[in-house]
Design a protein around this motif. Sequence first.
Motif, PDB file in Angstrom:
ATOM      1  N   MET A  78       0.846  -1.209   0.000  1.00 39.70           N
ATOM      2  CA  MET A  78       0.000   0.000   0.000  1.00 39.70           C
ATOM      3  C   MET A  78       0.880   1.257   0.000  1.00 39.70           C
ATOM      4  O   MET A  78       0.674   2.171  -0.787  1.00 39.70           O
ATOM      5  CB  MET A  78      -0.911  -0.015   1.231  1.00 39.70           C
ATOM      6  N   SER A  79       1.880   1.288   0.872  1.00 34.01           N
ATOM      7  CA  SER A  79       2.743   2.464   0.971  1.00 34.01           C
ATOM      8  C   SER A  79       3.576   2.633  -0.297  1.00 34.01           C
ATOM      9  O   SER A  79       3.761   3.751  -0.777  1.00 34.01           O
ATOM     10  CB  SER A  79       3.659   2.347   2.182  1.00 34.01           C
ATOM     11  N   SER A  80       4.044   1.512  -0.848  1.00 32.38           N
ATOM     12  CA  SER A  80       4.866   1.594  -2.056  1.00 32.38           C
ATOM     13  C   SER A  80       4.035   2.111  -3.228  1.00 32.38           C
ATOM     14  O   SER A  80       4.524   2.856  -4.070  1.00 32.38           O
ATOM     15  CB  SER A  80       5.455   0.226  -2.376  1.00 32.38           C
ATOM     16  N   THR A  81       2.748   1.720  -3.284  1.00 31.06           N
ATOM     17  CA  THR A  81       1.849   2.200  -4.337  1.00 31.06           C
ATOM     18  C   THR A  81       1.681   3.707  -4.224  1.00 31.06           C
ATOM     19  O   THR A  81       1.794   4.434  -5.211  1.00 31.06           O
ATOM     20  CB  THR A  81       0.476   1.518  -4.220  1.00 31.06           C
ATOM     21  N   LEU A  82       1.408   4.176  -3.000  1.00 29.88           N
ATOM     22  CA  LEU A  82       1.229   5.612  -2.762  1.00 29.88           C
ATOM     23  C   LEU A  82       2.489   6.376  -3.153  1.00 29.88           C
ATOM     24  O   LEU A  82       2.422   7.408  -3.814  1.00 29.88           O
ATOM     25  CB  LEU A  82       0.918   5.852  -1.286  1.00 29.88           C
ATOM     26  N   LEU A  83       3.633   5.842  -2.745  1.00 26.33           N
ATOM     27  CA  LEU A  83       4.916   6.481  -3.053  1.00 26.33           C
ATOM     28  C   LEU A  83       5.109   6.578  -4.559  1.00 26.33           C
ATOM     29  O   LEU A  83       5.486   7.616  -5.084  1.00 26.33           O
ATOM     30  CB  LEU A  83       6.054   5.669  -2.446  1.00 26.33           C
ATOM     31  N   ARG A  84       4.820   5.471  -5.256  1.00 30.52           N
ATOM     32  CA  ARG A  84       5.013   5.416  -6.697  1.00 30.52           C
ATOM     33  C   ARG A  84       4.087   6.424  -7.394  1.00 30.52           C
ATOM     34  O   ARG A  84       4.518   7.188  -8.242  1.00 30.52           O
ATOM     35  CB  ARG A  84       4.735   3.998  -7.208  1.00 30.52           C
TER      36      ARG A  84
ATOM     37  N   VAL B  24       2.888  15.662  -4.001  1.00 33.13           N
ATOM     38  CA  VAL B  24       3.725  15.773  -2.800  1.00 33.13           C
ATOM     39  C   VAL B  24       3.008  15.145  -1.614  1.00 33.13           C
ATOM     40  O   VAL B  24       3.604  14.429  -0.804  1.00 33.13           O
ATOM     41  CB  VAL B  24       4.065  17.256  -2.515  1.00 33.13           C
ATOM     42  N   LEU B  25       1.692  15.395  -1.525  1.00 40.76           N
ATOM     43  CA  LEU B  25       0.885  14.846  -0.428  1.00 40.76           C
ATOM     44  C   LEU B  25       0.899  13.320  -0.469  1.00 40.76           C
ATOM     45  O   LEU B  25       1.089  12.662   0.556  1.00 40.76           O
ATOM     46  CB  LEU B  25      -0.551  15.361  -0.545  1.00 40.76           C
ATOM     47  N   ALA B  26       0.696  12.760  -1.666  1.00 36.04           N
ATOM     48  CA  ALA B  26       0.674  11.302  -1.822  1.00 36.04           C
ATOM     49  C   ALA B  26       2.031  10.715  -1.455  1.00 36.04           C
ATOM     50  O   ALA B  26       2.122   9.686  -0.785  1.00 36.04           O
ATOM     51  CB  ALA B  26       0.309  10.947  -3.255  1.00 36.04           C
ATOM     52  N   THR B  27       3.109  11.396  -1.891  1.00 36.79           N
ATOM     53  CA  THR B  27       4.458  10.924  -1.567  1.00 36.79           C
ATOM     54  C   THR B  27       4.683  10.950  -0.063  1.00 36.79           C
ATOM     55  O   THR B  27       5.187   9.978   0.521  1.00 36.79           O
ATOM     56  CB  THR B  27       5.510  11.804  -2.257  1.00 36.79           C
ATOM     57  N   ALA B  28       4.295  12.058   0.577  1.00 32.87           N
ATOM     58  CA  ALA B  28       4.464  12.188   2.027  1.00 32.87           C
ATOM     59  C   ALA B  28       3.660  11.111   2.746  1.00 32.87           C
ATOM     60  O   ALA B  28       4.159  10.458   3.679  1.00 32.87           O
ATOM     61  CB  ALA B  28       4.025  13.574   2.477  1.00 32.87           C
ATOM     62  N   ALA B  29       2.422  10.890   2.315  1.00 33.66           N
ATOM     63  CA  ALA B  29       1.577   9.858   2.927  1.00 33.66           C
ATOM     64  C   ALA B  29       2.223   8.483   2.758  1.00 33.66           C
ATOM     65  O   ALA B  29       2.217   7.668   3.683  1.00 33.66           O
ATOM     66  CB  ALA B  29       0.196   9.870   2.290  1.00 33.66           C
ATOM     67  N   GLY B  30       2.796   8.245   1.571  1.00 31.17           N
ATOM     68  CA  GLY B  30       3.473   6.975   1.316  1.00 31.17           C
ATOM     69  C   GLY B  30       4.659   6.779   2.245  1.00 31.17           C
ATOM     70  O   GLY B  30       4.860   5.696   2.787  1.00 31.17           O
ATOM     71  N   VAL B  31       5.440   7.861   2.443  1.00 35.42           N
ATOM     72  CA  VAL B  31       6.610   7.785   3.330  1.00 35.42           C
ATOM     73  C   VAL B  31       6.158   7.484   4.758  1.00 35.42           C
ATOM     74  O   VAL B  31       6.710   6.605   5.431  1.00 35.42           O
ATOM     75  CB  VAL B  31       7.411   9.110   3.280  1.00 35.42           C
ATOM     76  N   VAL B  32       5.114   8.189   5.213  1.00 28.05           N
ATOM     77  CA  VAL B  32       4.602   8.003   6.579  1.00 28.05           C
ATOM     78  C   VAL B  32       4.099   6.573   6.748  1.00 28.05           C
ATOM     79  O   VAL B  32       4.394   5.896   7.743  1.00 28.05           O
ATOM     80  CB  VAL B  32       3.476   9.013   6.881  1.00 28.05           C
ATOM     81  N   MET B  33       3.342   6.072   5.746  1.00 28.67           N
ATOM     82  CA  MET B  33       2.793   4.716   5.832  1.00 28.67           C
ATOM     83  C   MET B  33       3.907   3.676   5.837  1.00 28.67           C
ATOM     84  O   MET B  33       3.827   2.665   6.531  1.00 28.67           O
ATOM     85  CB  MET B  33       1.845   4.464   4.660  1.00 28.67           C
ATOM     86  N   ARG B  34       4.934   3.942   5.051  1.00 26.72           N
ATOM     87  CA  ARG B  34       6.064   3.001   5.008  1.00 26.72           C
ATOM     88  C   ARG B  34       6.731   2.927   6.378  1.00 26.72           C
ATOM     89  O   ARG B  34       7.088   1.853   6.856  1.00 26.72           O
ATOM     90  CB  ARG B  34       7.076   3.475   3.949  1.00 26.72           C
ATOM     91  N   MET B  35       6.874   4.082   7.024  1.00 30.72           N
ATOM     92  CA  MET B  35       7.472   4.115   8.358  1.00 30.72           C
ATOM     93  C   MET B  35       6.586   3.370   9.350  1.00 30.72           C
ATOM     94  O   MET B  35       7.084   2.629  10.192  1.00 30.72           O
ATOM     95  CB  MET B  35       7.671   5.573   8.802  1.00 30.72           C
ATOM     96  N   LEU B  36       5.271   3.556   9.233  1.00 32.06           N
ATOM     97  CA  LEU B  36       4.340   2.867  10.128  1.00 32.06           C
ATOM     98  C   LEU B  36       4.424   1.362   9.908  1.00 32.06           C
ATOM     99  O   LEU B  36       4.423   0.584  10.854  1.00 32.06           O
ATOM    100  CB  LEU B  36       2.910   3.353   9.880  1.00 32.06           C
ATOM    101  N   GLU B  37       4.501   0.957   8.630  1.00 26.45           N
ATOM    102  CA  GLU B  37       4.599  -0.474   8.312  1.00 26.45           C
ATOM    103  C   GLU B  37       5.869  -1.072   8.892  1.00 26.45           C
ATOM    104  O   GLU B  37       5.874  -2.176   9.426  1.00 26.45           O
ATOM    105  CB  GLU B  37       4.559  -0.678   6.796  1.00 26.45           C
ATOM    106  N   LYS B  38       6.964  -0.333   8.796  1.00 29.42           N
ATOM    107  CA  LYS B  38       8.226  -0.801   9.371  1.00 29.42           C
ATOM    108  C   LYS B  38       8.086  -0.926  10.879  1.00 29.42           C
ATOM    109  O   LYS B  38       8.597  -1.861  11.475  1.00 29.42           O
ATOM    110  CB  LYS B  38       9.353   0.179   9.016  1.00 29.42           C
ATOM    111  N   GLY B  39       7.386   0.046  11.497  1.00 30.29           N
ATOM    112  CA  GLY B  39       7.170   0.013  12.943  1.00 30.29           C
ATOM    113  C   GLY B  39       6.420  -1.232  13.363  1.00 30.29           C
ATOM    114  O   GLY B  39       6.825  -1.916  14.297  1.00 30.29           O
ATOM    115  N   THR B  40       5.342  -1.571  12.639  1.00 35.84           N
ATOM    116  CA  THR B  40       4.556  -2.759  12.992  1.00 35.84           C
ATOM    117  C   THR B  40       5.386  -4.018  12.769  1.00 35.84           C
ATOM    118  O   THR B  40       5.280  -4.966  13.533  1.00 35.84           O
ATOM    119  CB  THR B  40       3.267  -2.839  12.159  1.00 35.84           C
TER     120      THR B  40
END
Length: 108
Positions: free
Chosen positions: A1-7, A48-64
């Motif tokens: 999900m995060s990688s899709t948003l980032l892309r 930019v918003l989508a990229t930022a959301a993707g970065v945040v989600m990726r960090m959250l995924e790493k956290g979990t």
Amino acid sequence: MSSTLLRVGLWVVLVVIVLYVLQQTFEEGPVAEYVATSMLQKALALGVLATAAGVVMRMLEKGTKVVVKNRCAVCRTPIAPGAIYCRAHLRSVLHREEDRTHTSRKRR
Ligand SMILES: [Zn+2]
């Protein structure tokens, strides 16, 4: 999900930059009329918003993932987040604690 948003975010930013360059290059042509600057700004903000959301989600995924990799302090078995020991070791530790309190009570 995060990688899709980032892309998607990065692609939008890339497309906006290309459109911006095109608009600047053909300032007098039909492209400049077709691509409004306000639209580009909105698209850029979206990207930019989508990229930022993707970065945040990726960090959250790493956290979990880190939490999921939580392991028993004794035998290194994967255990539930927040726990220190696996079920067997938690039981043995509790028993040891119980024994200690019992013996100390007996000594008094
Ligand atoms: Zn254990």
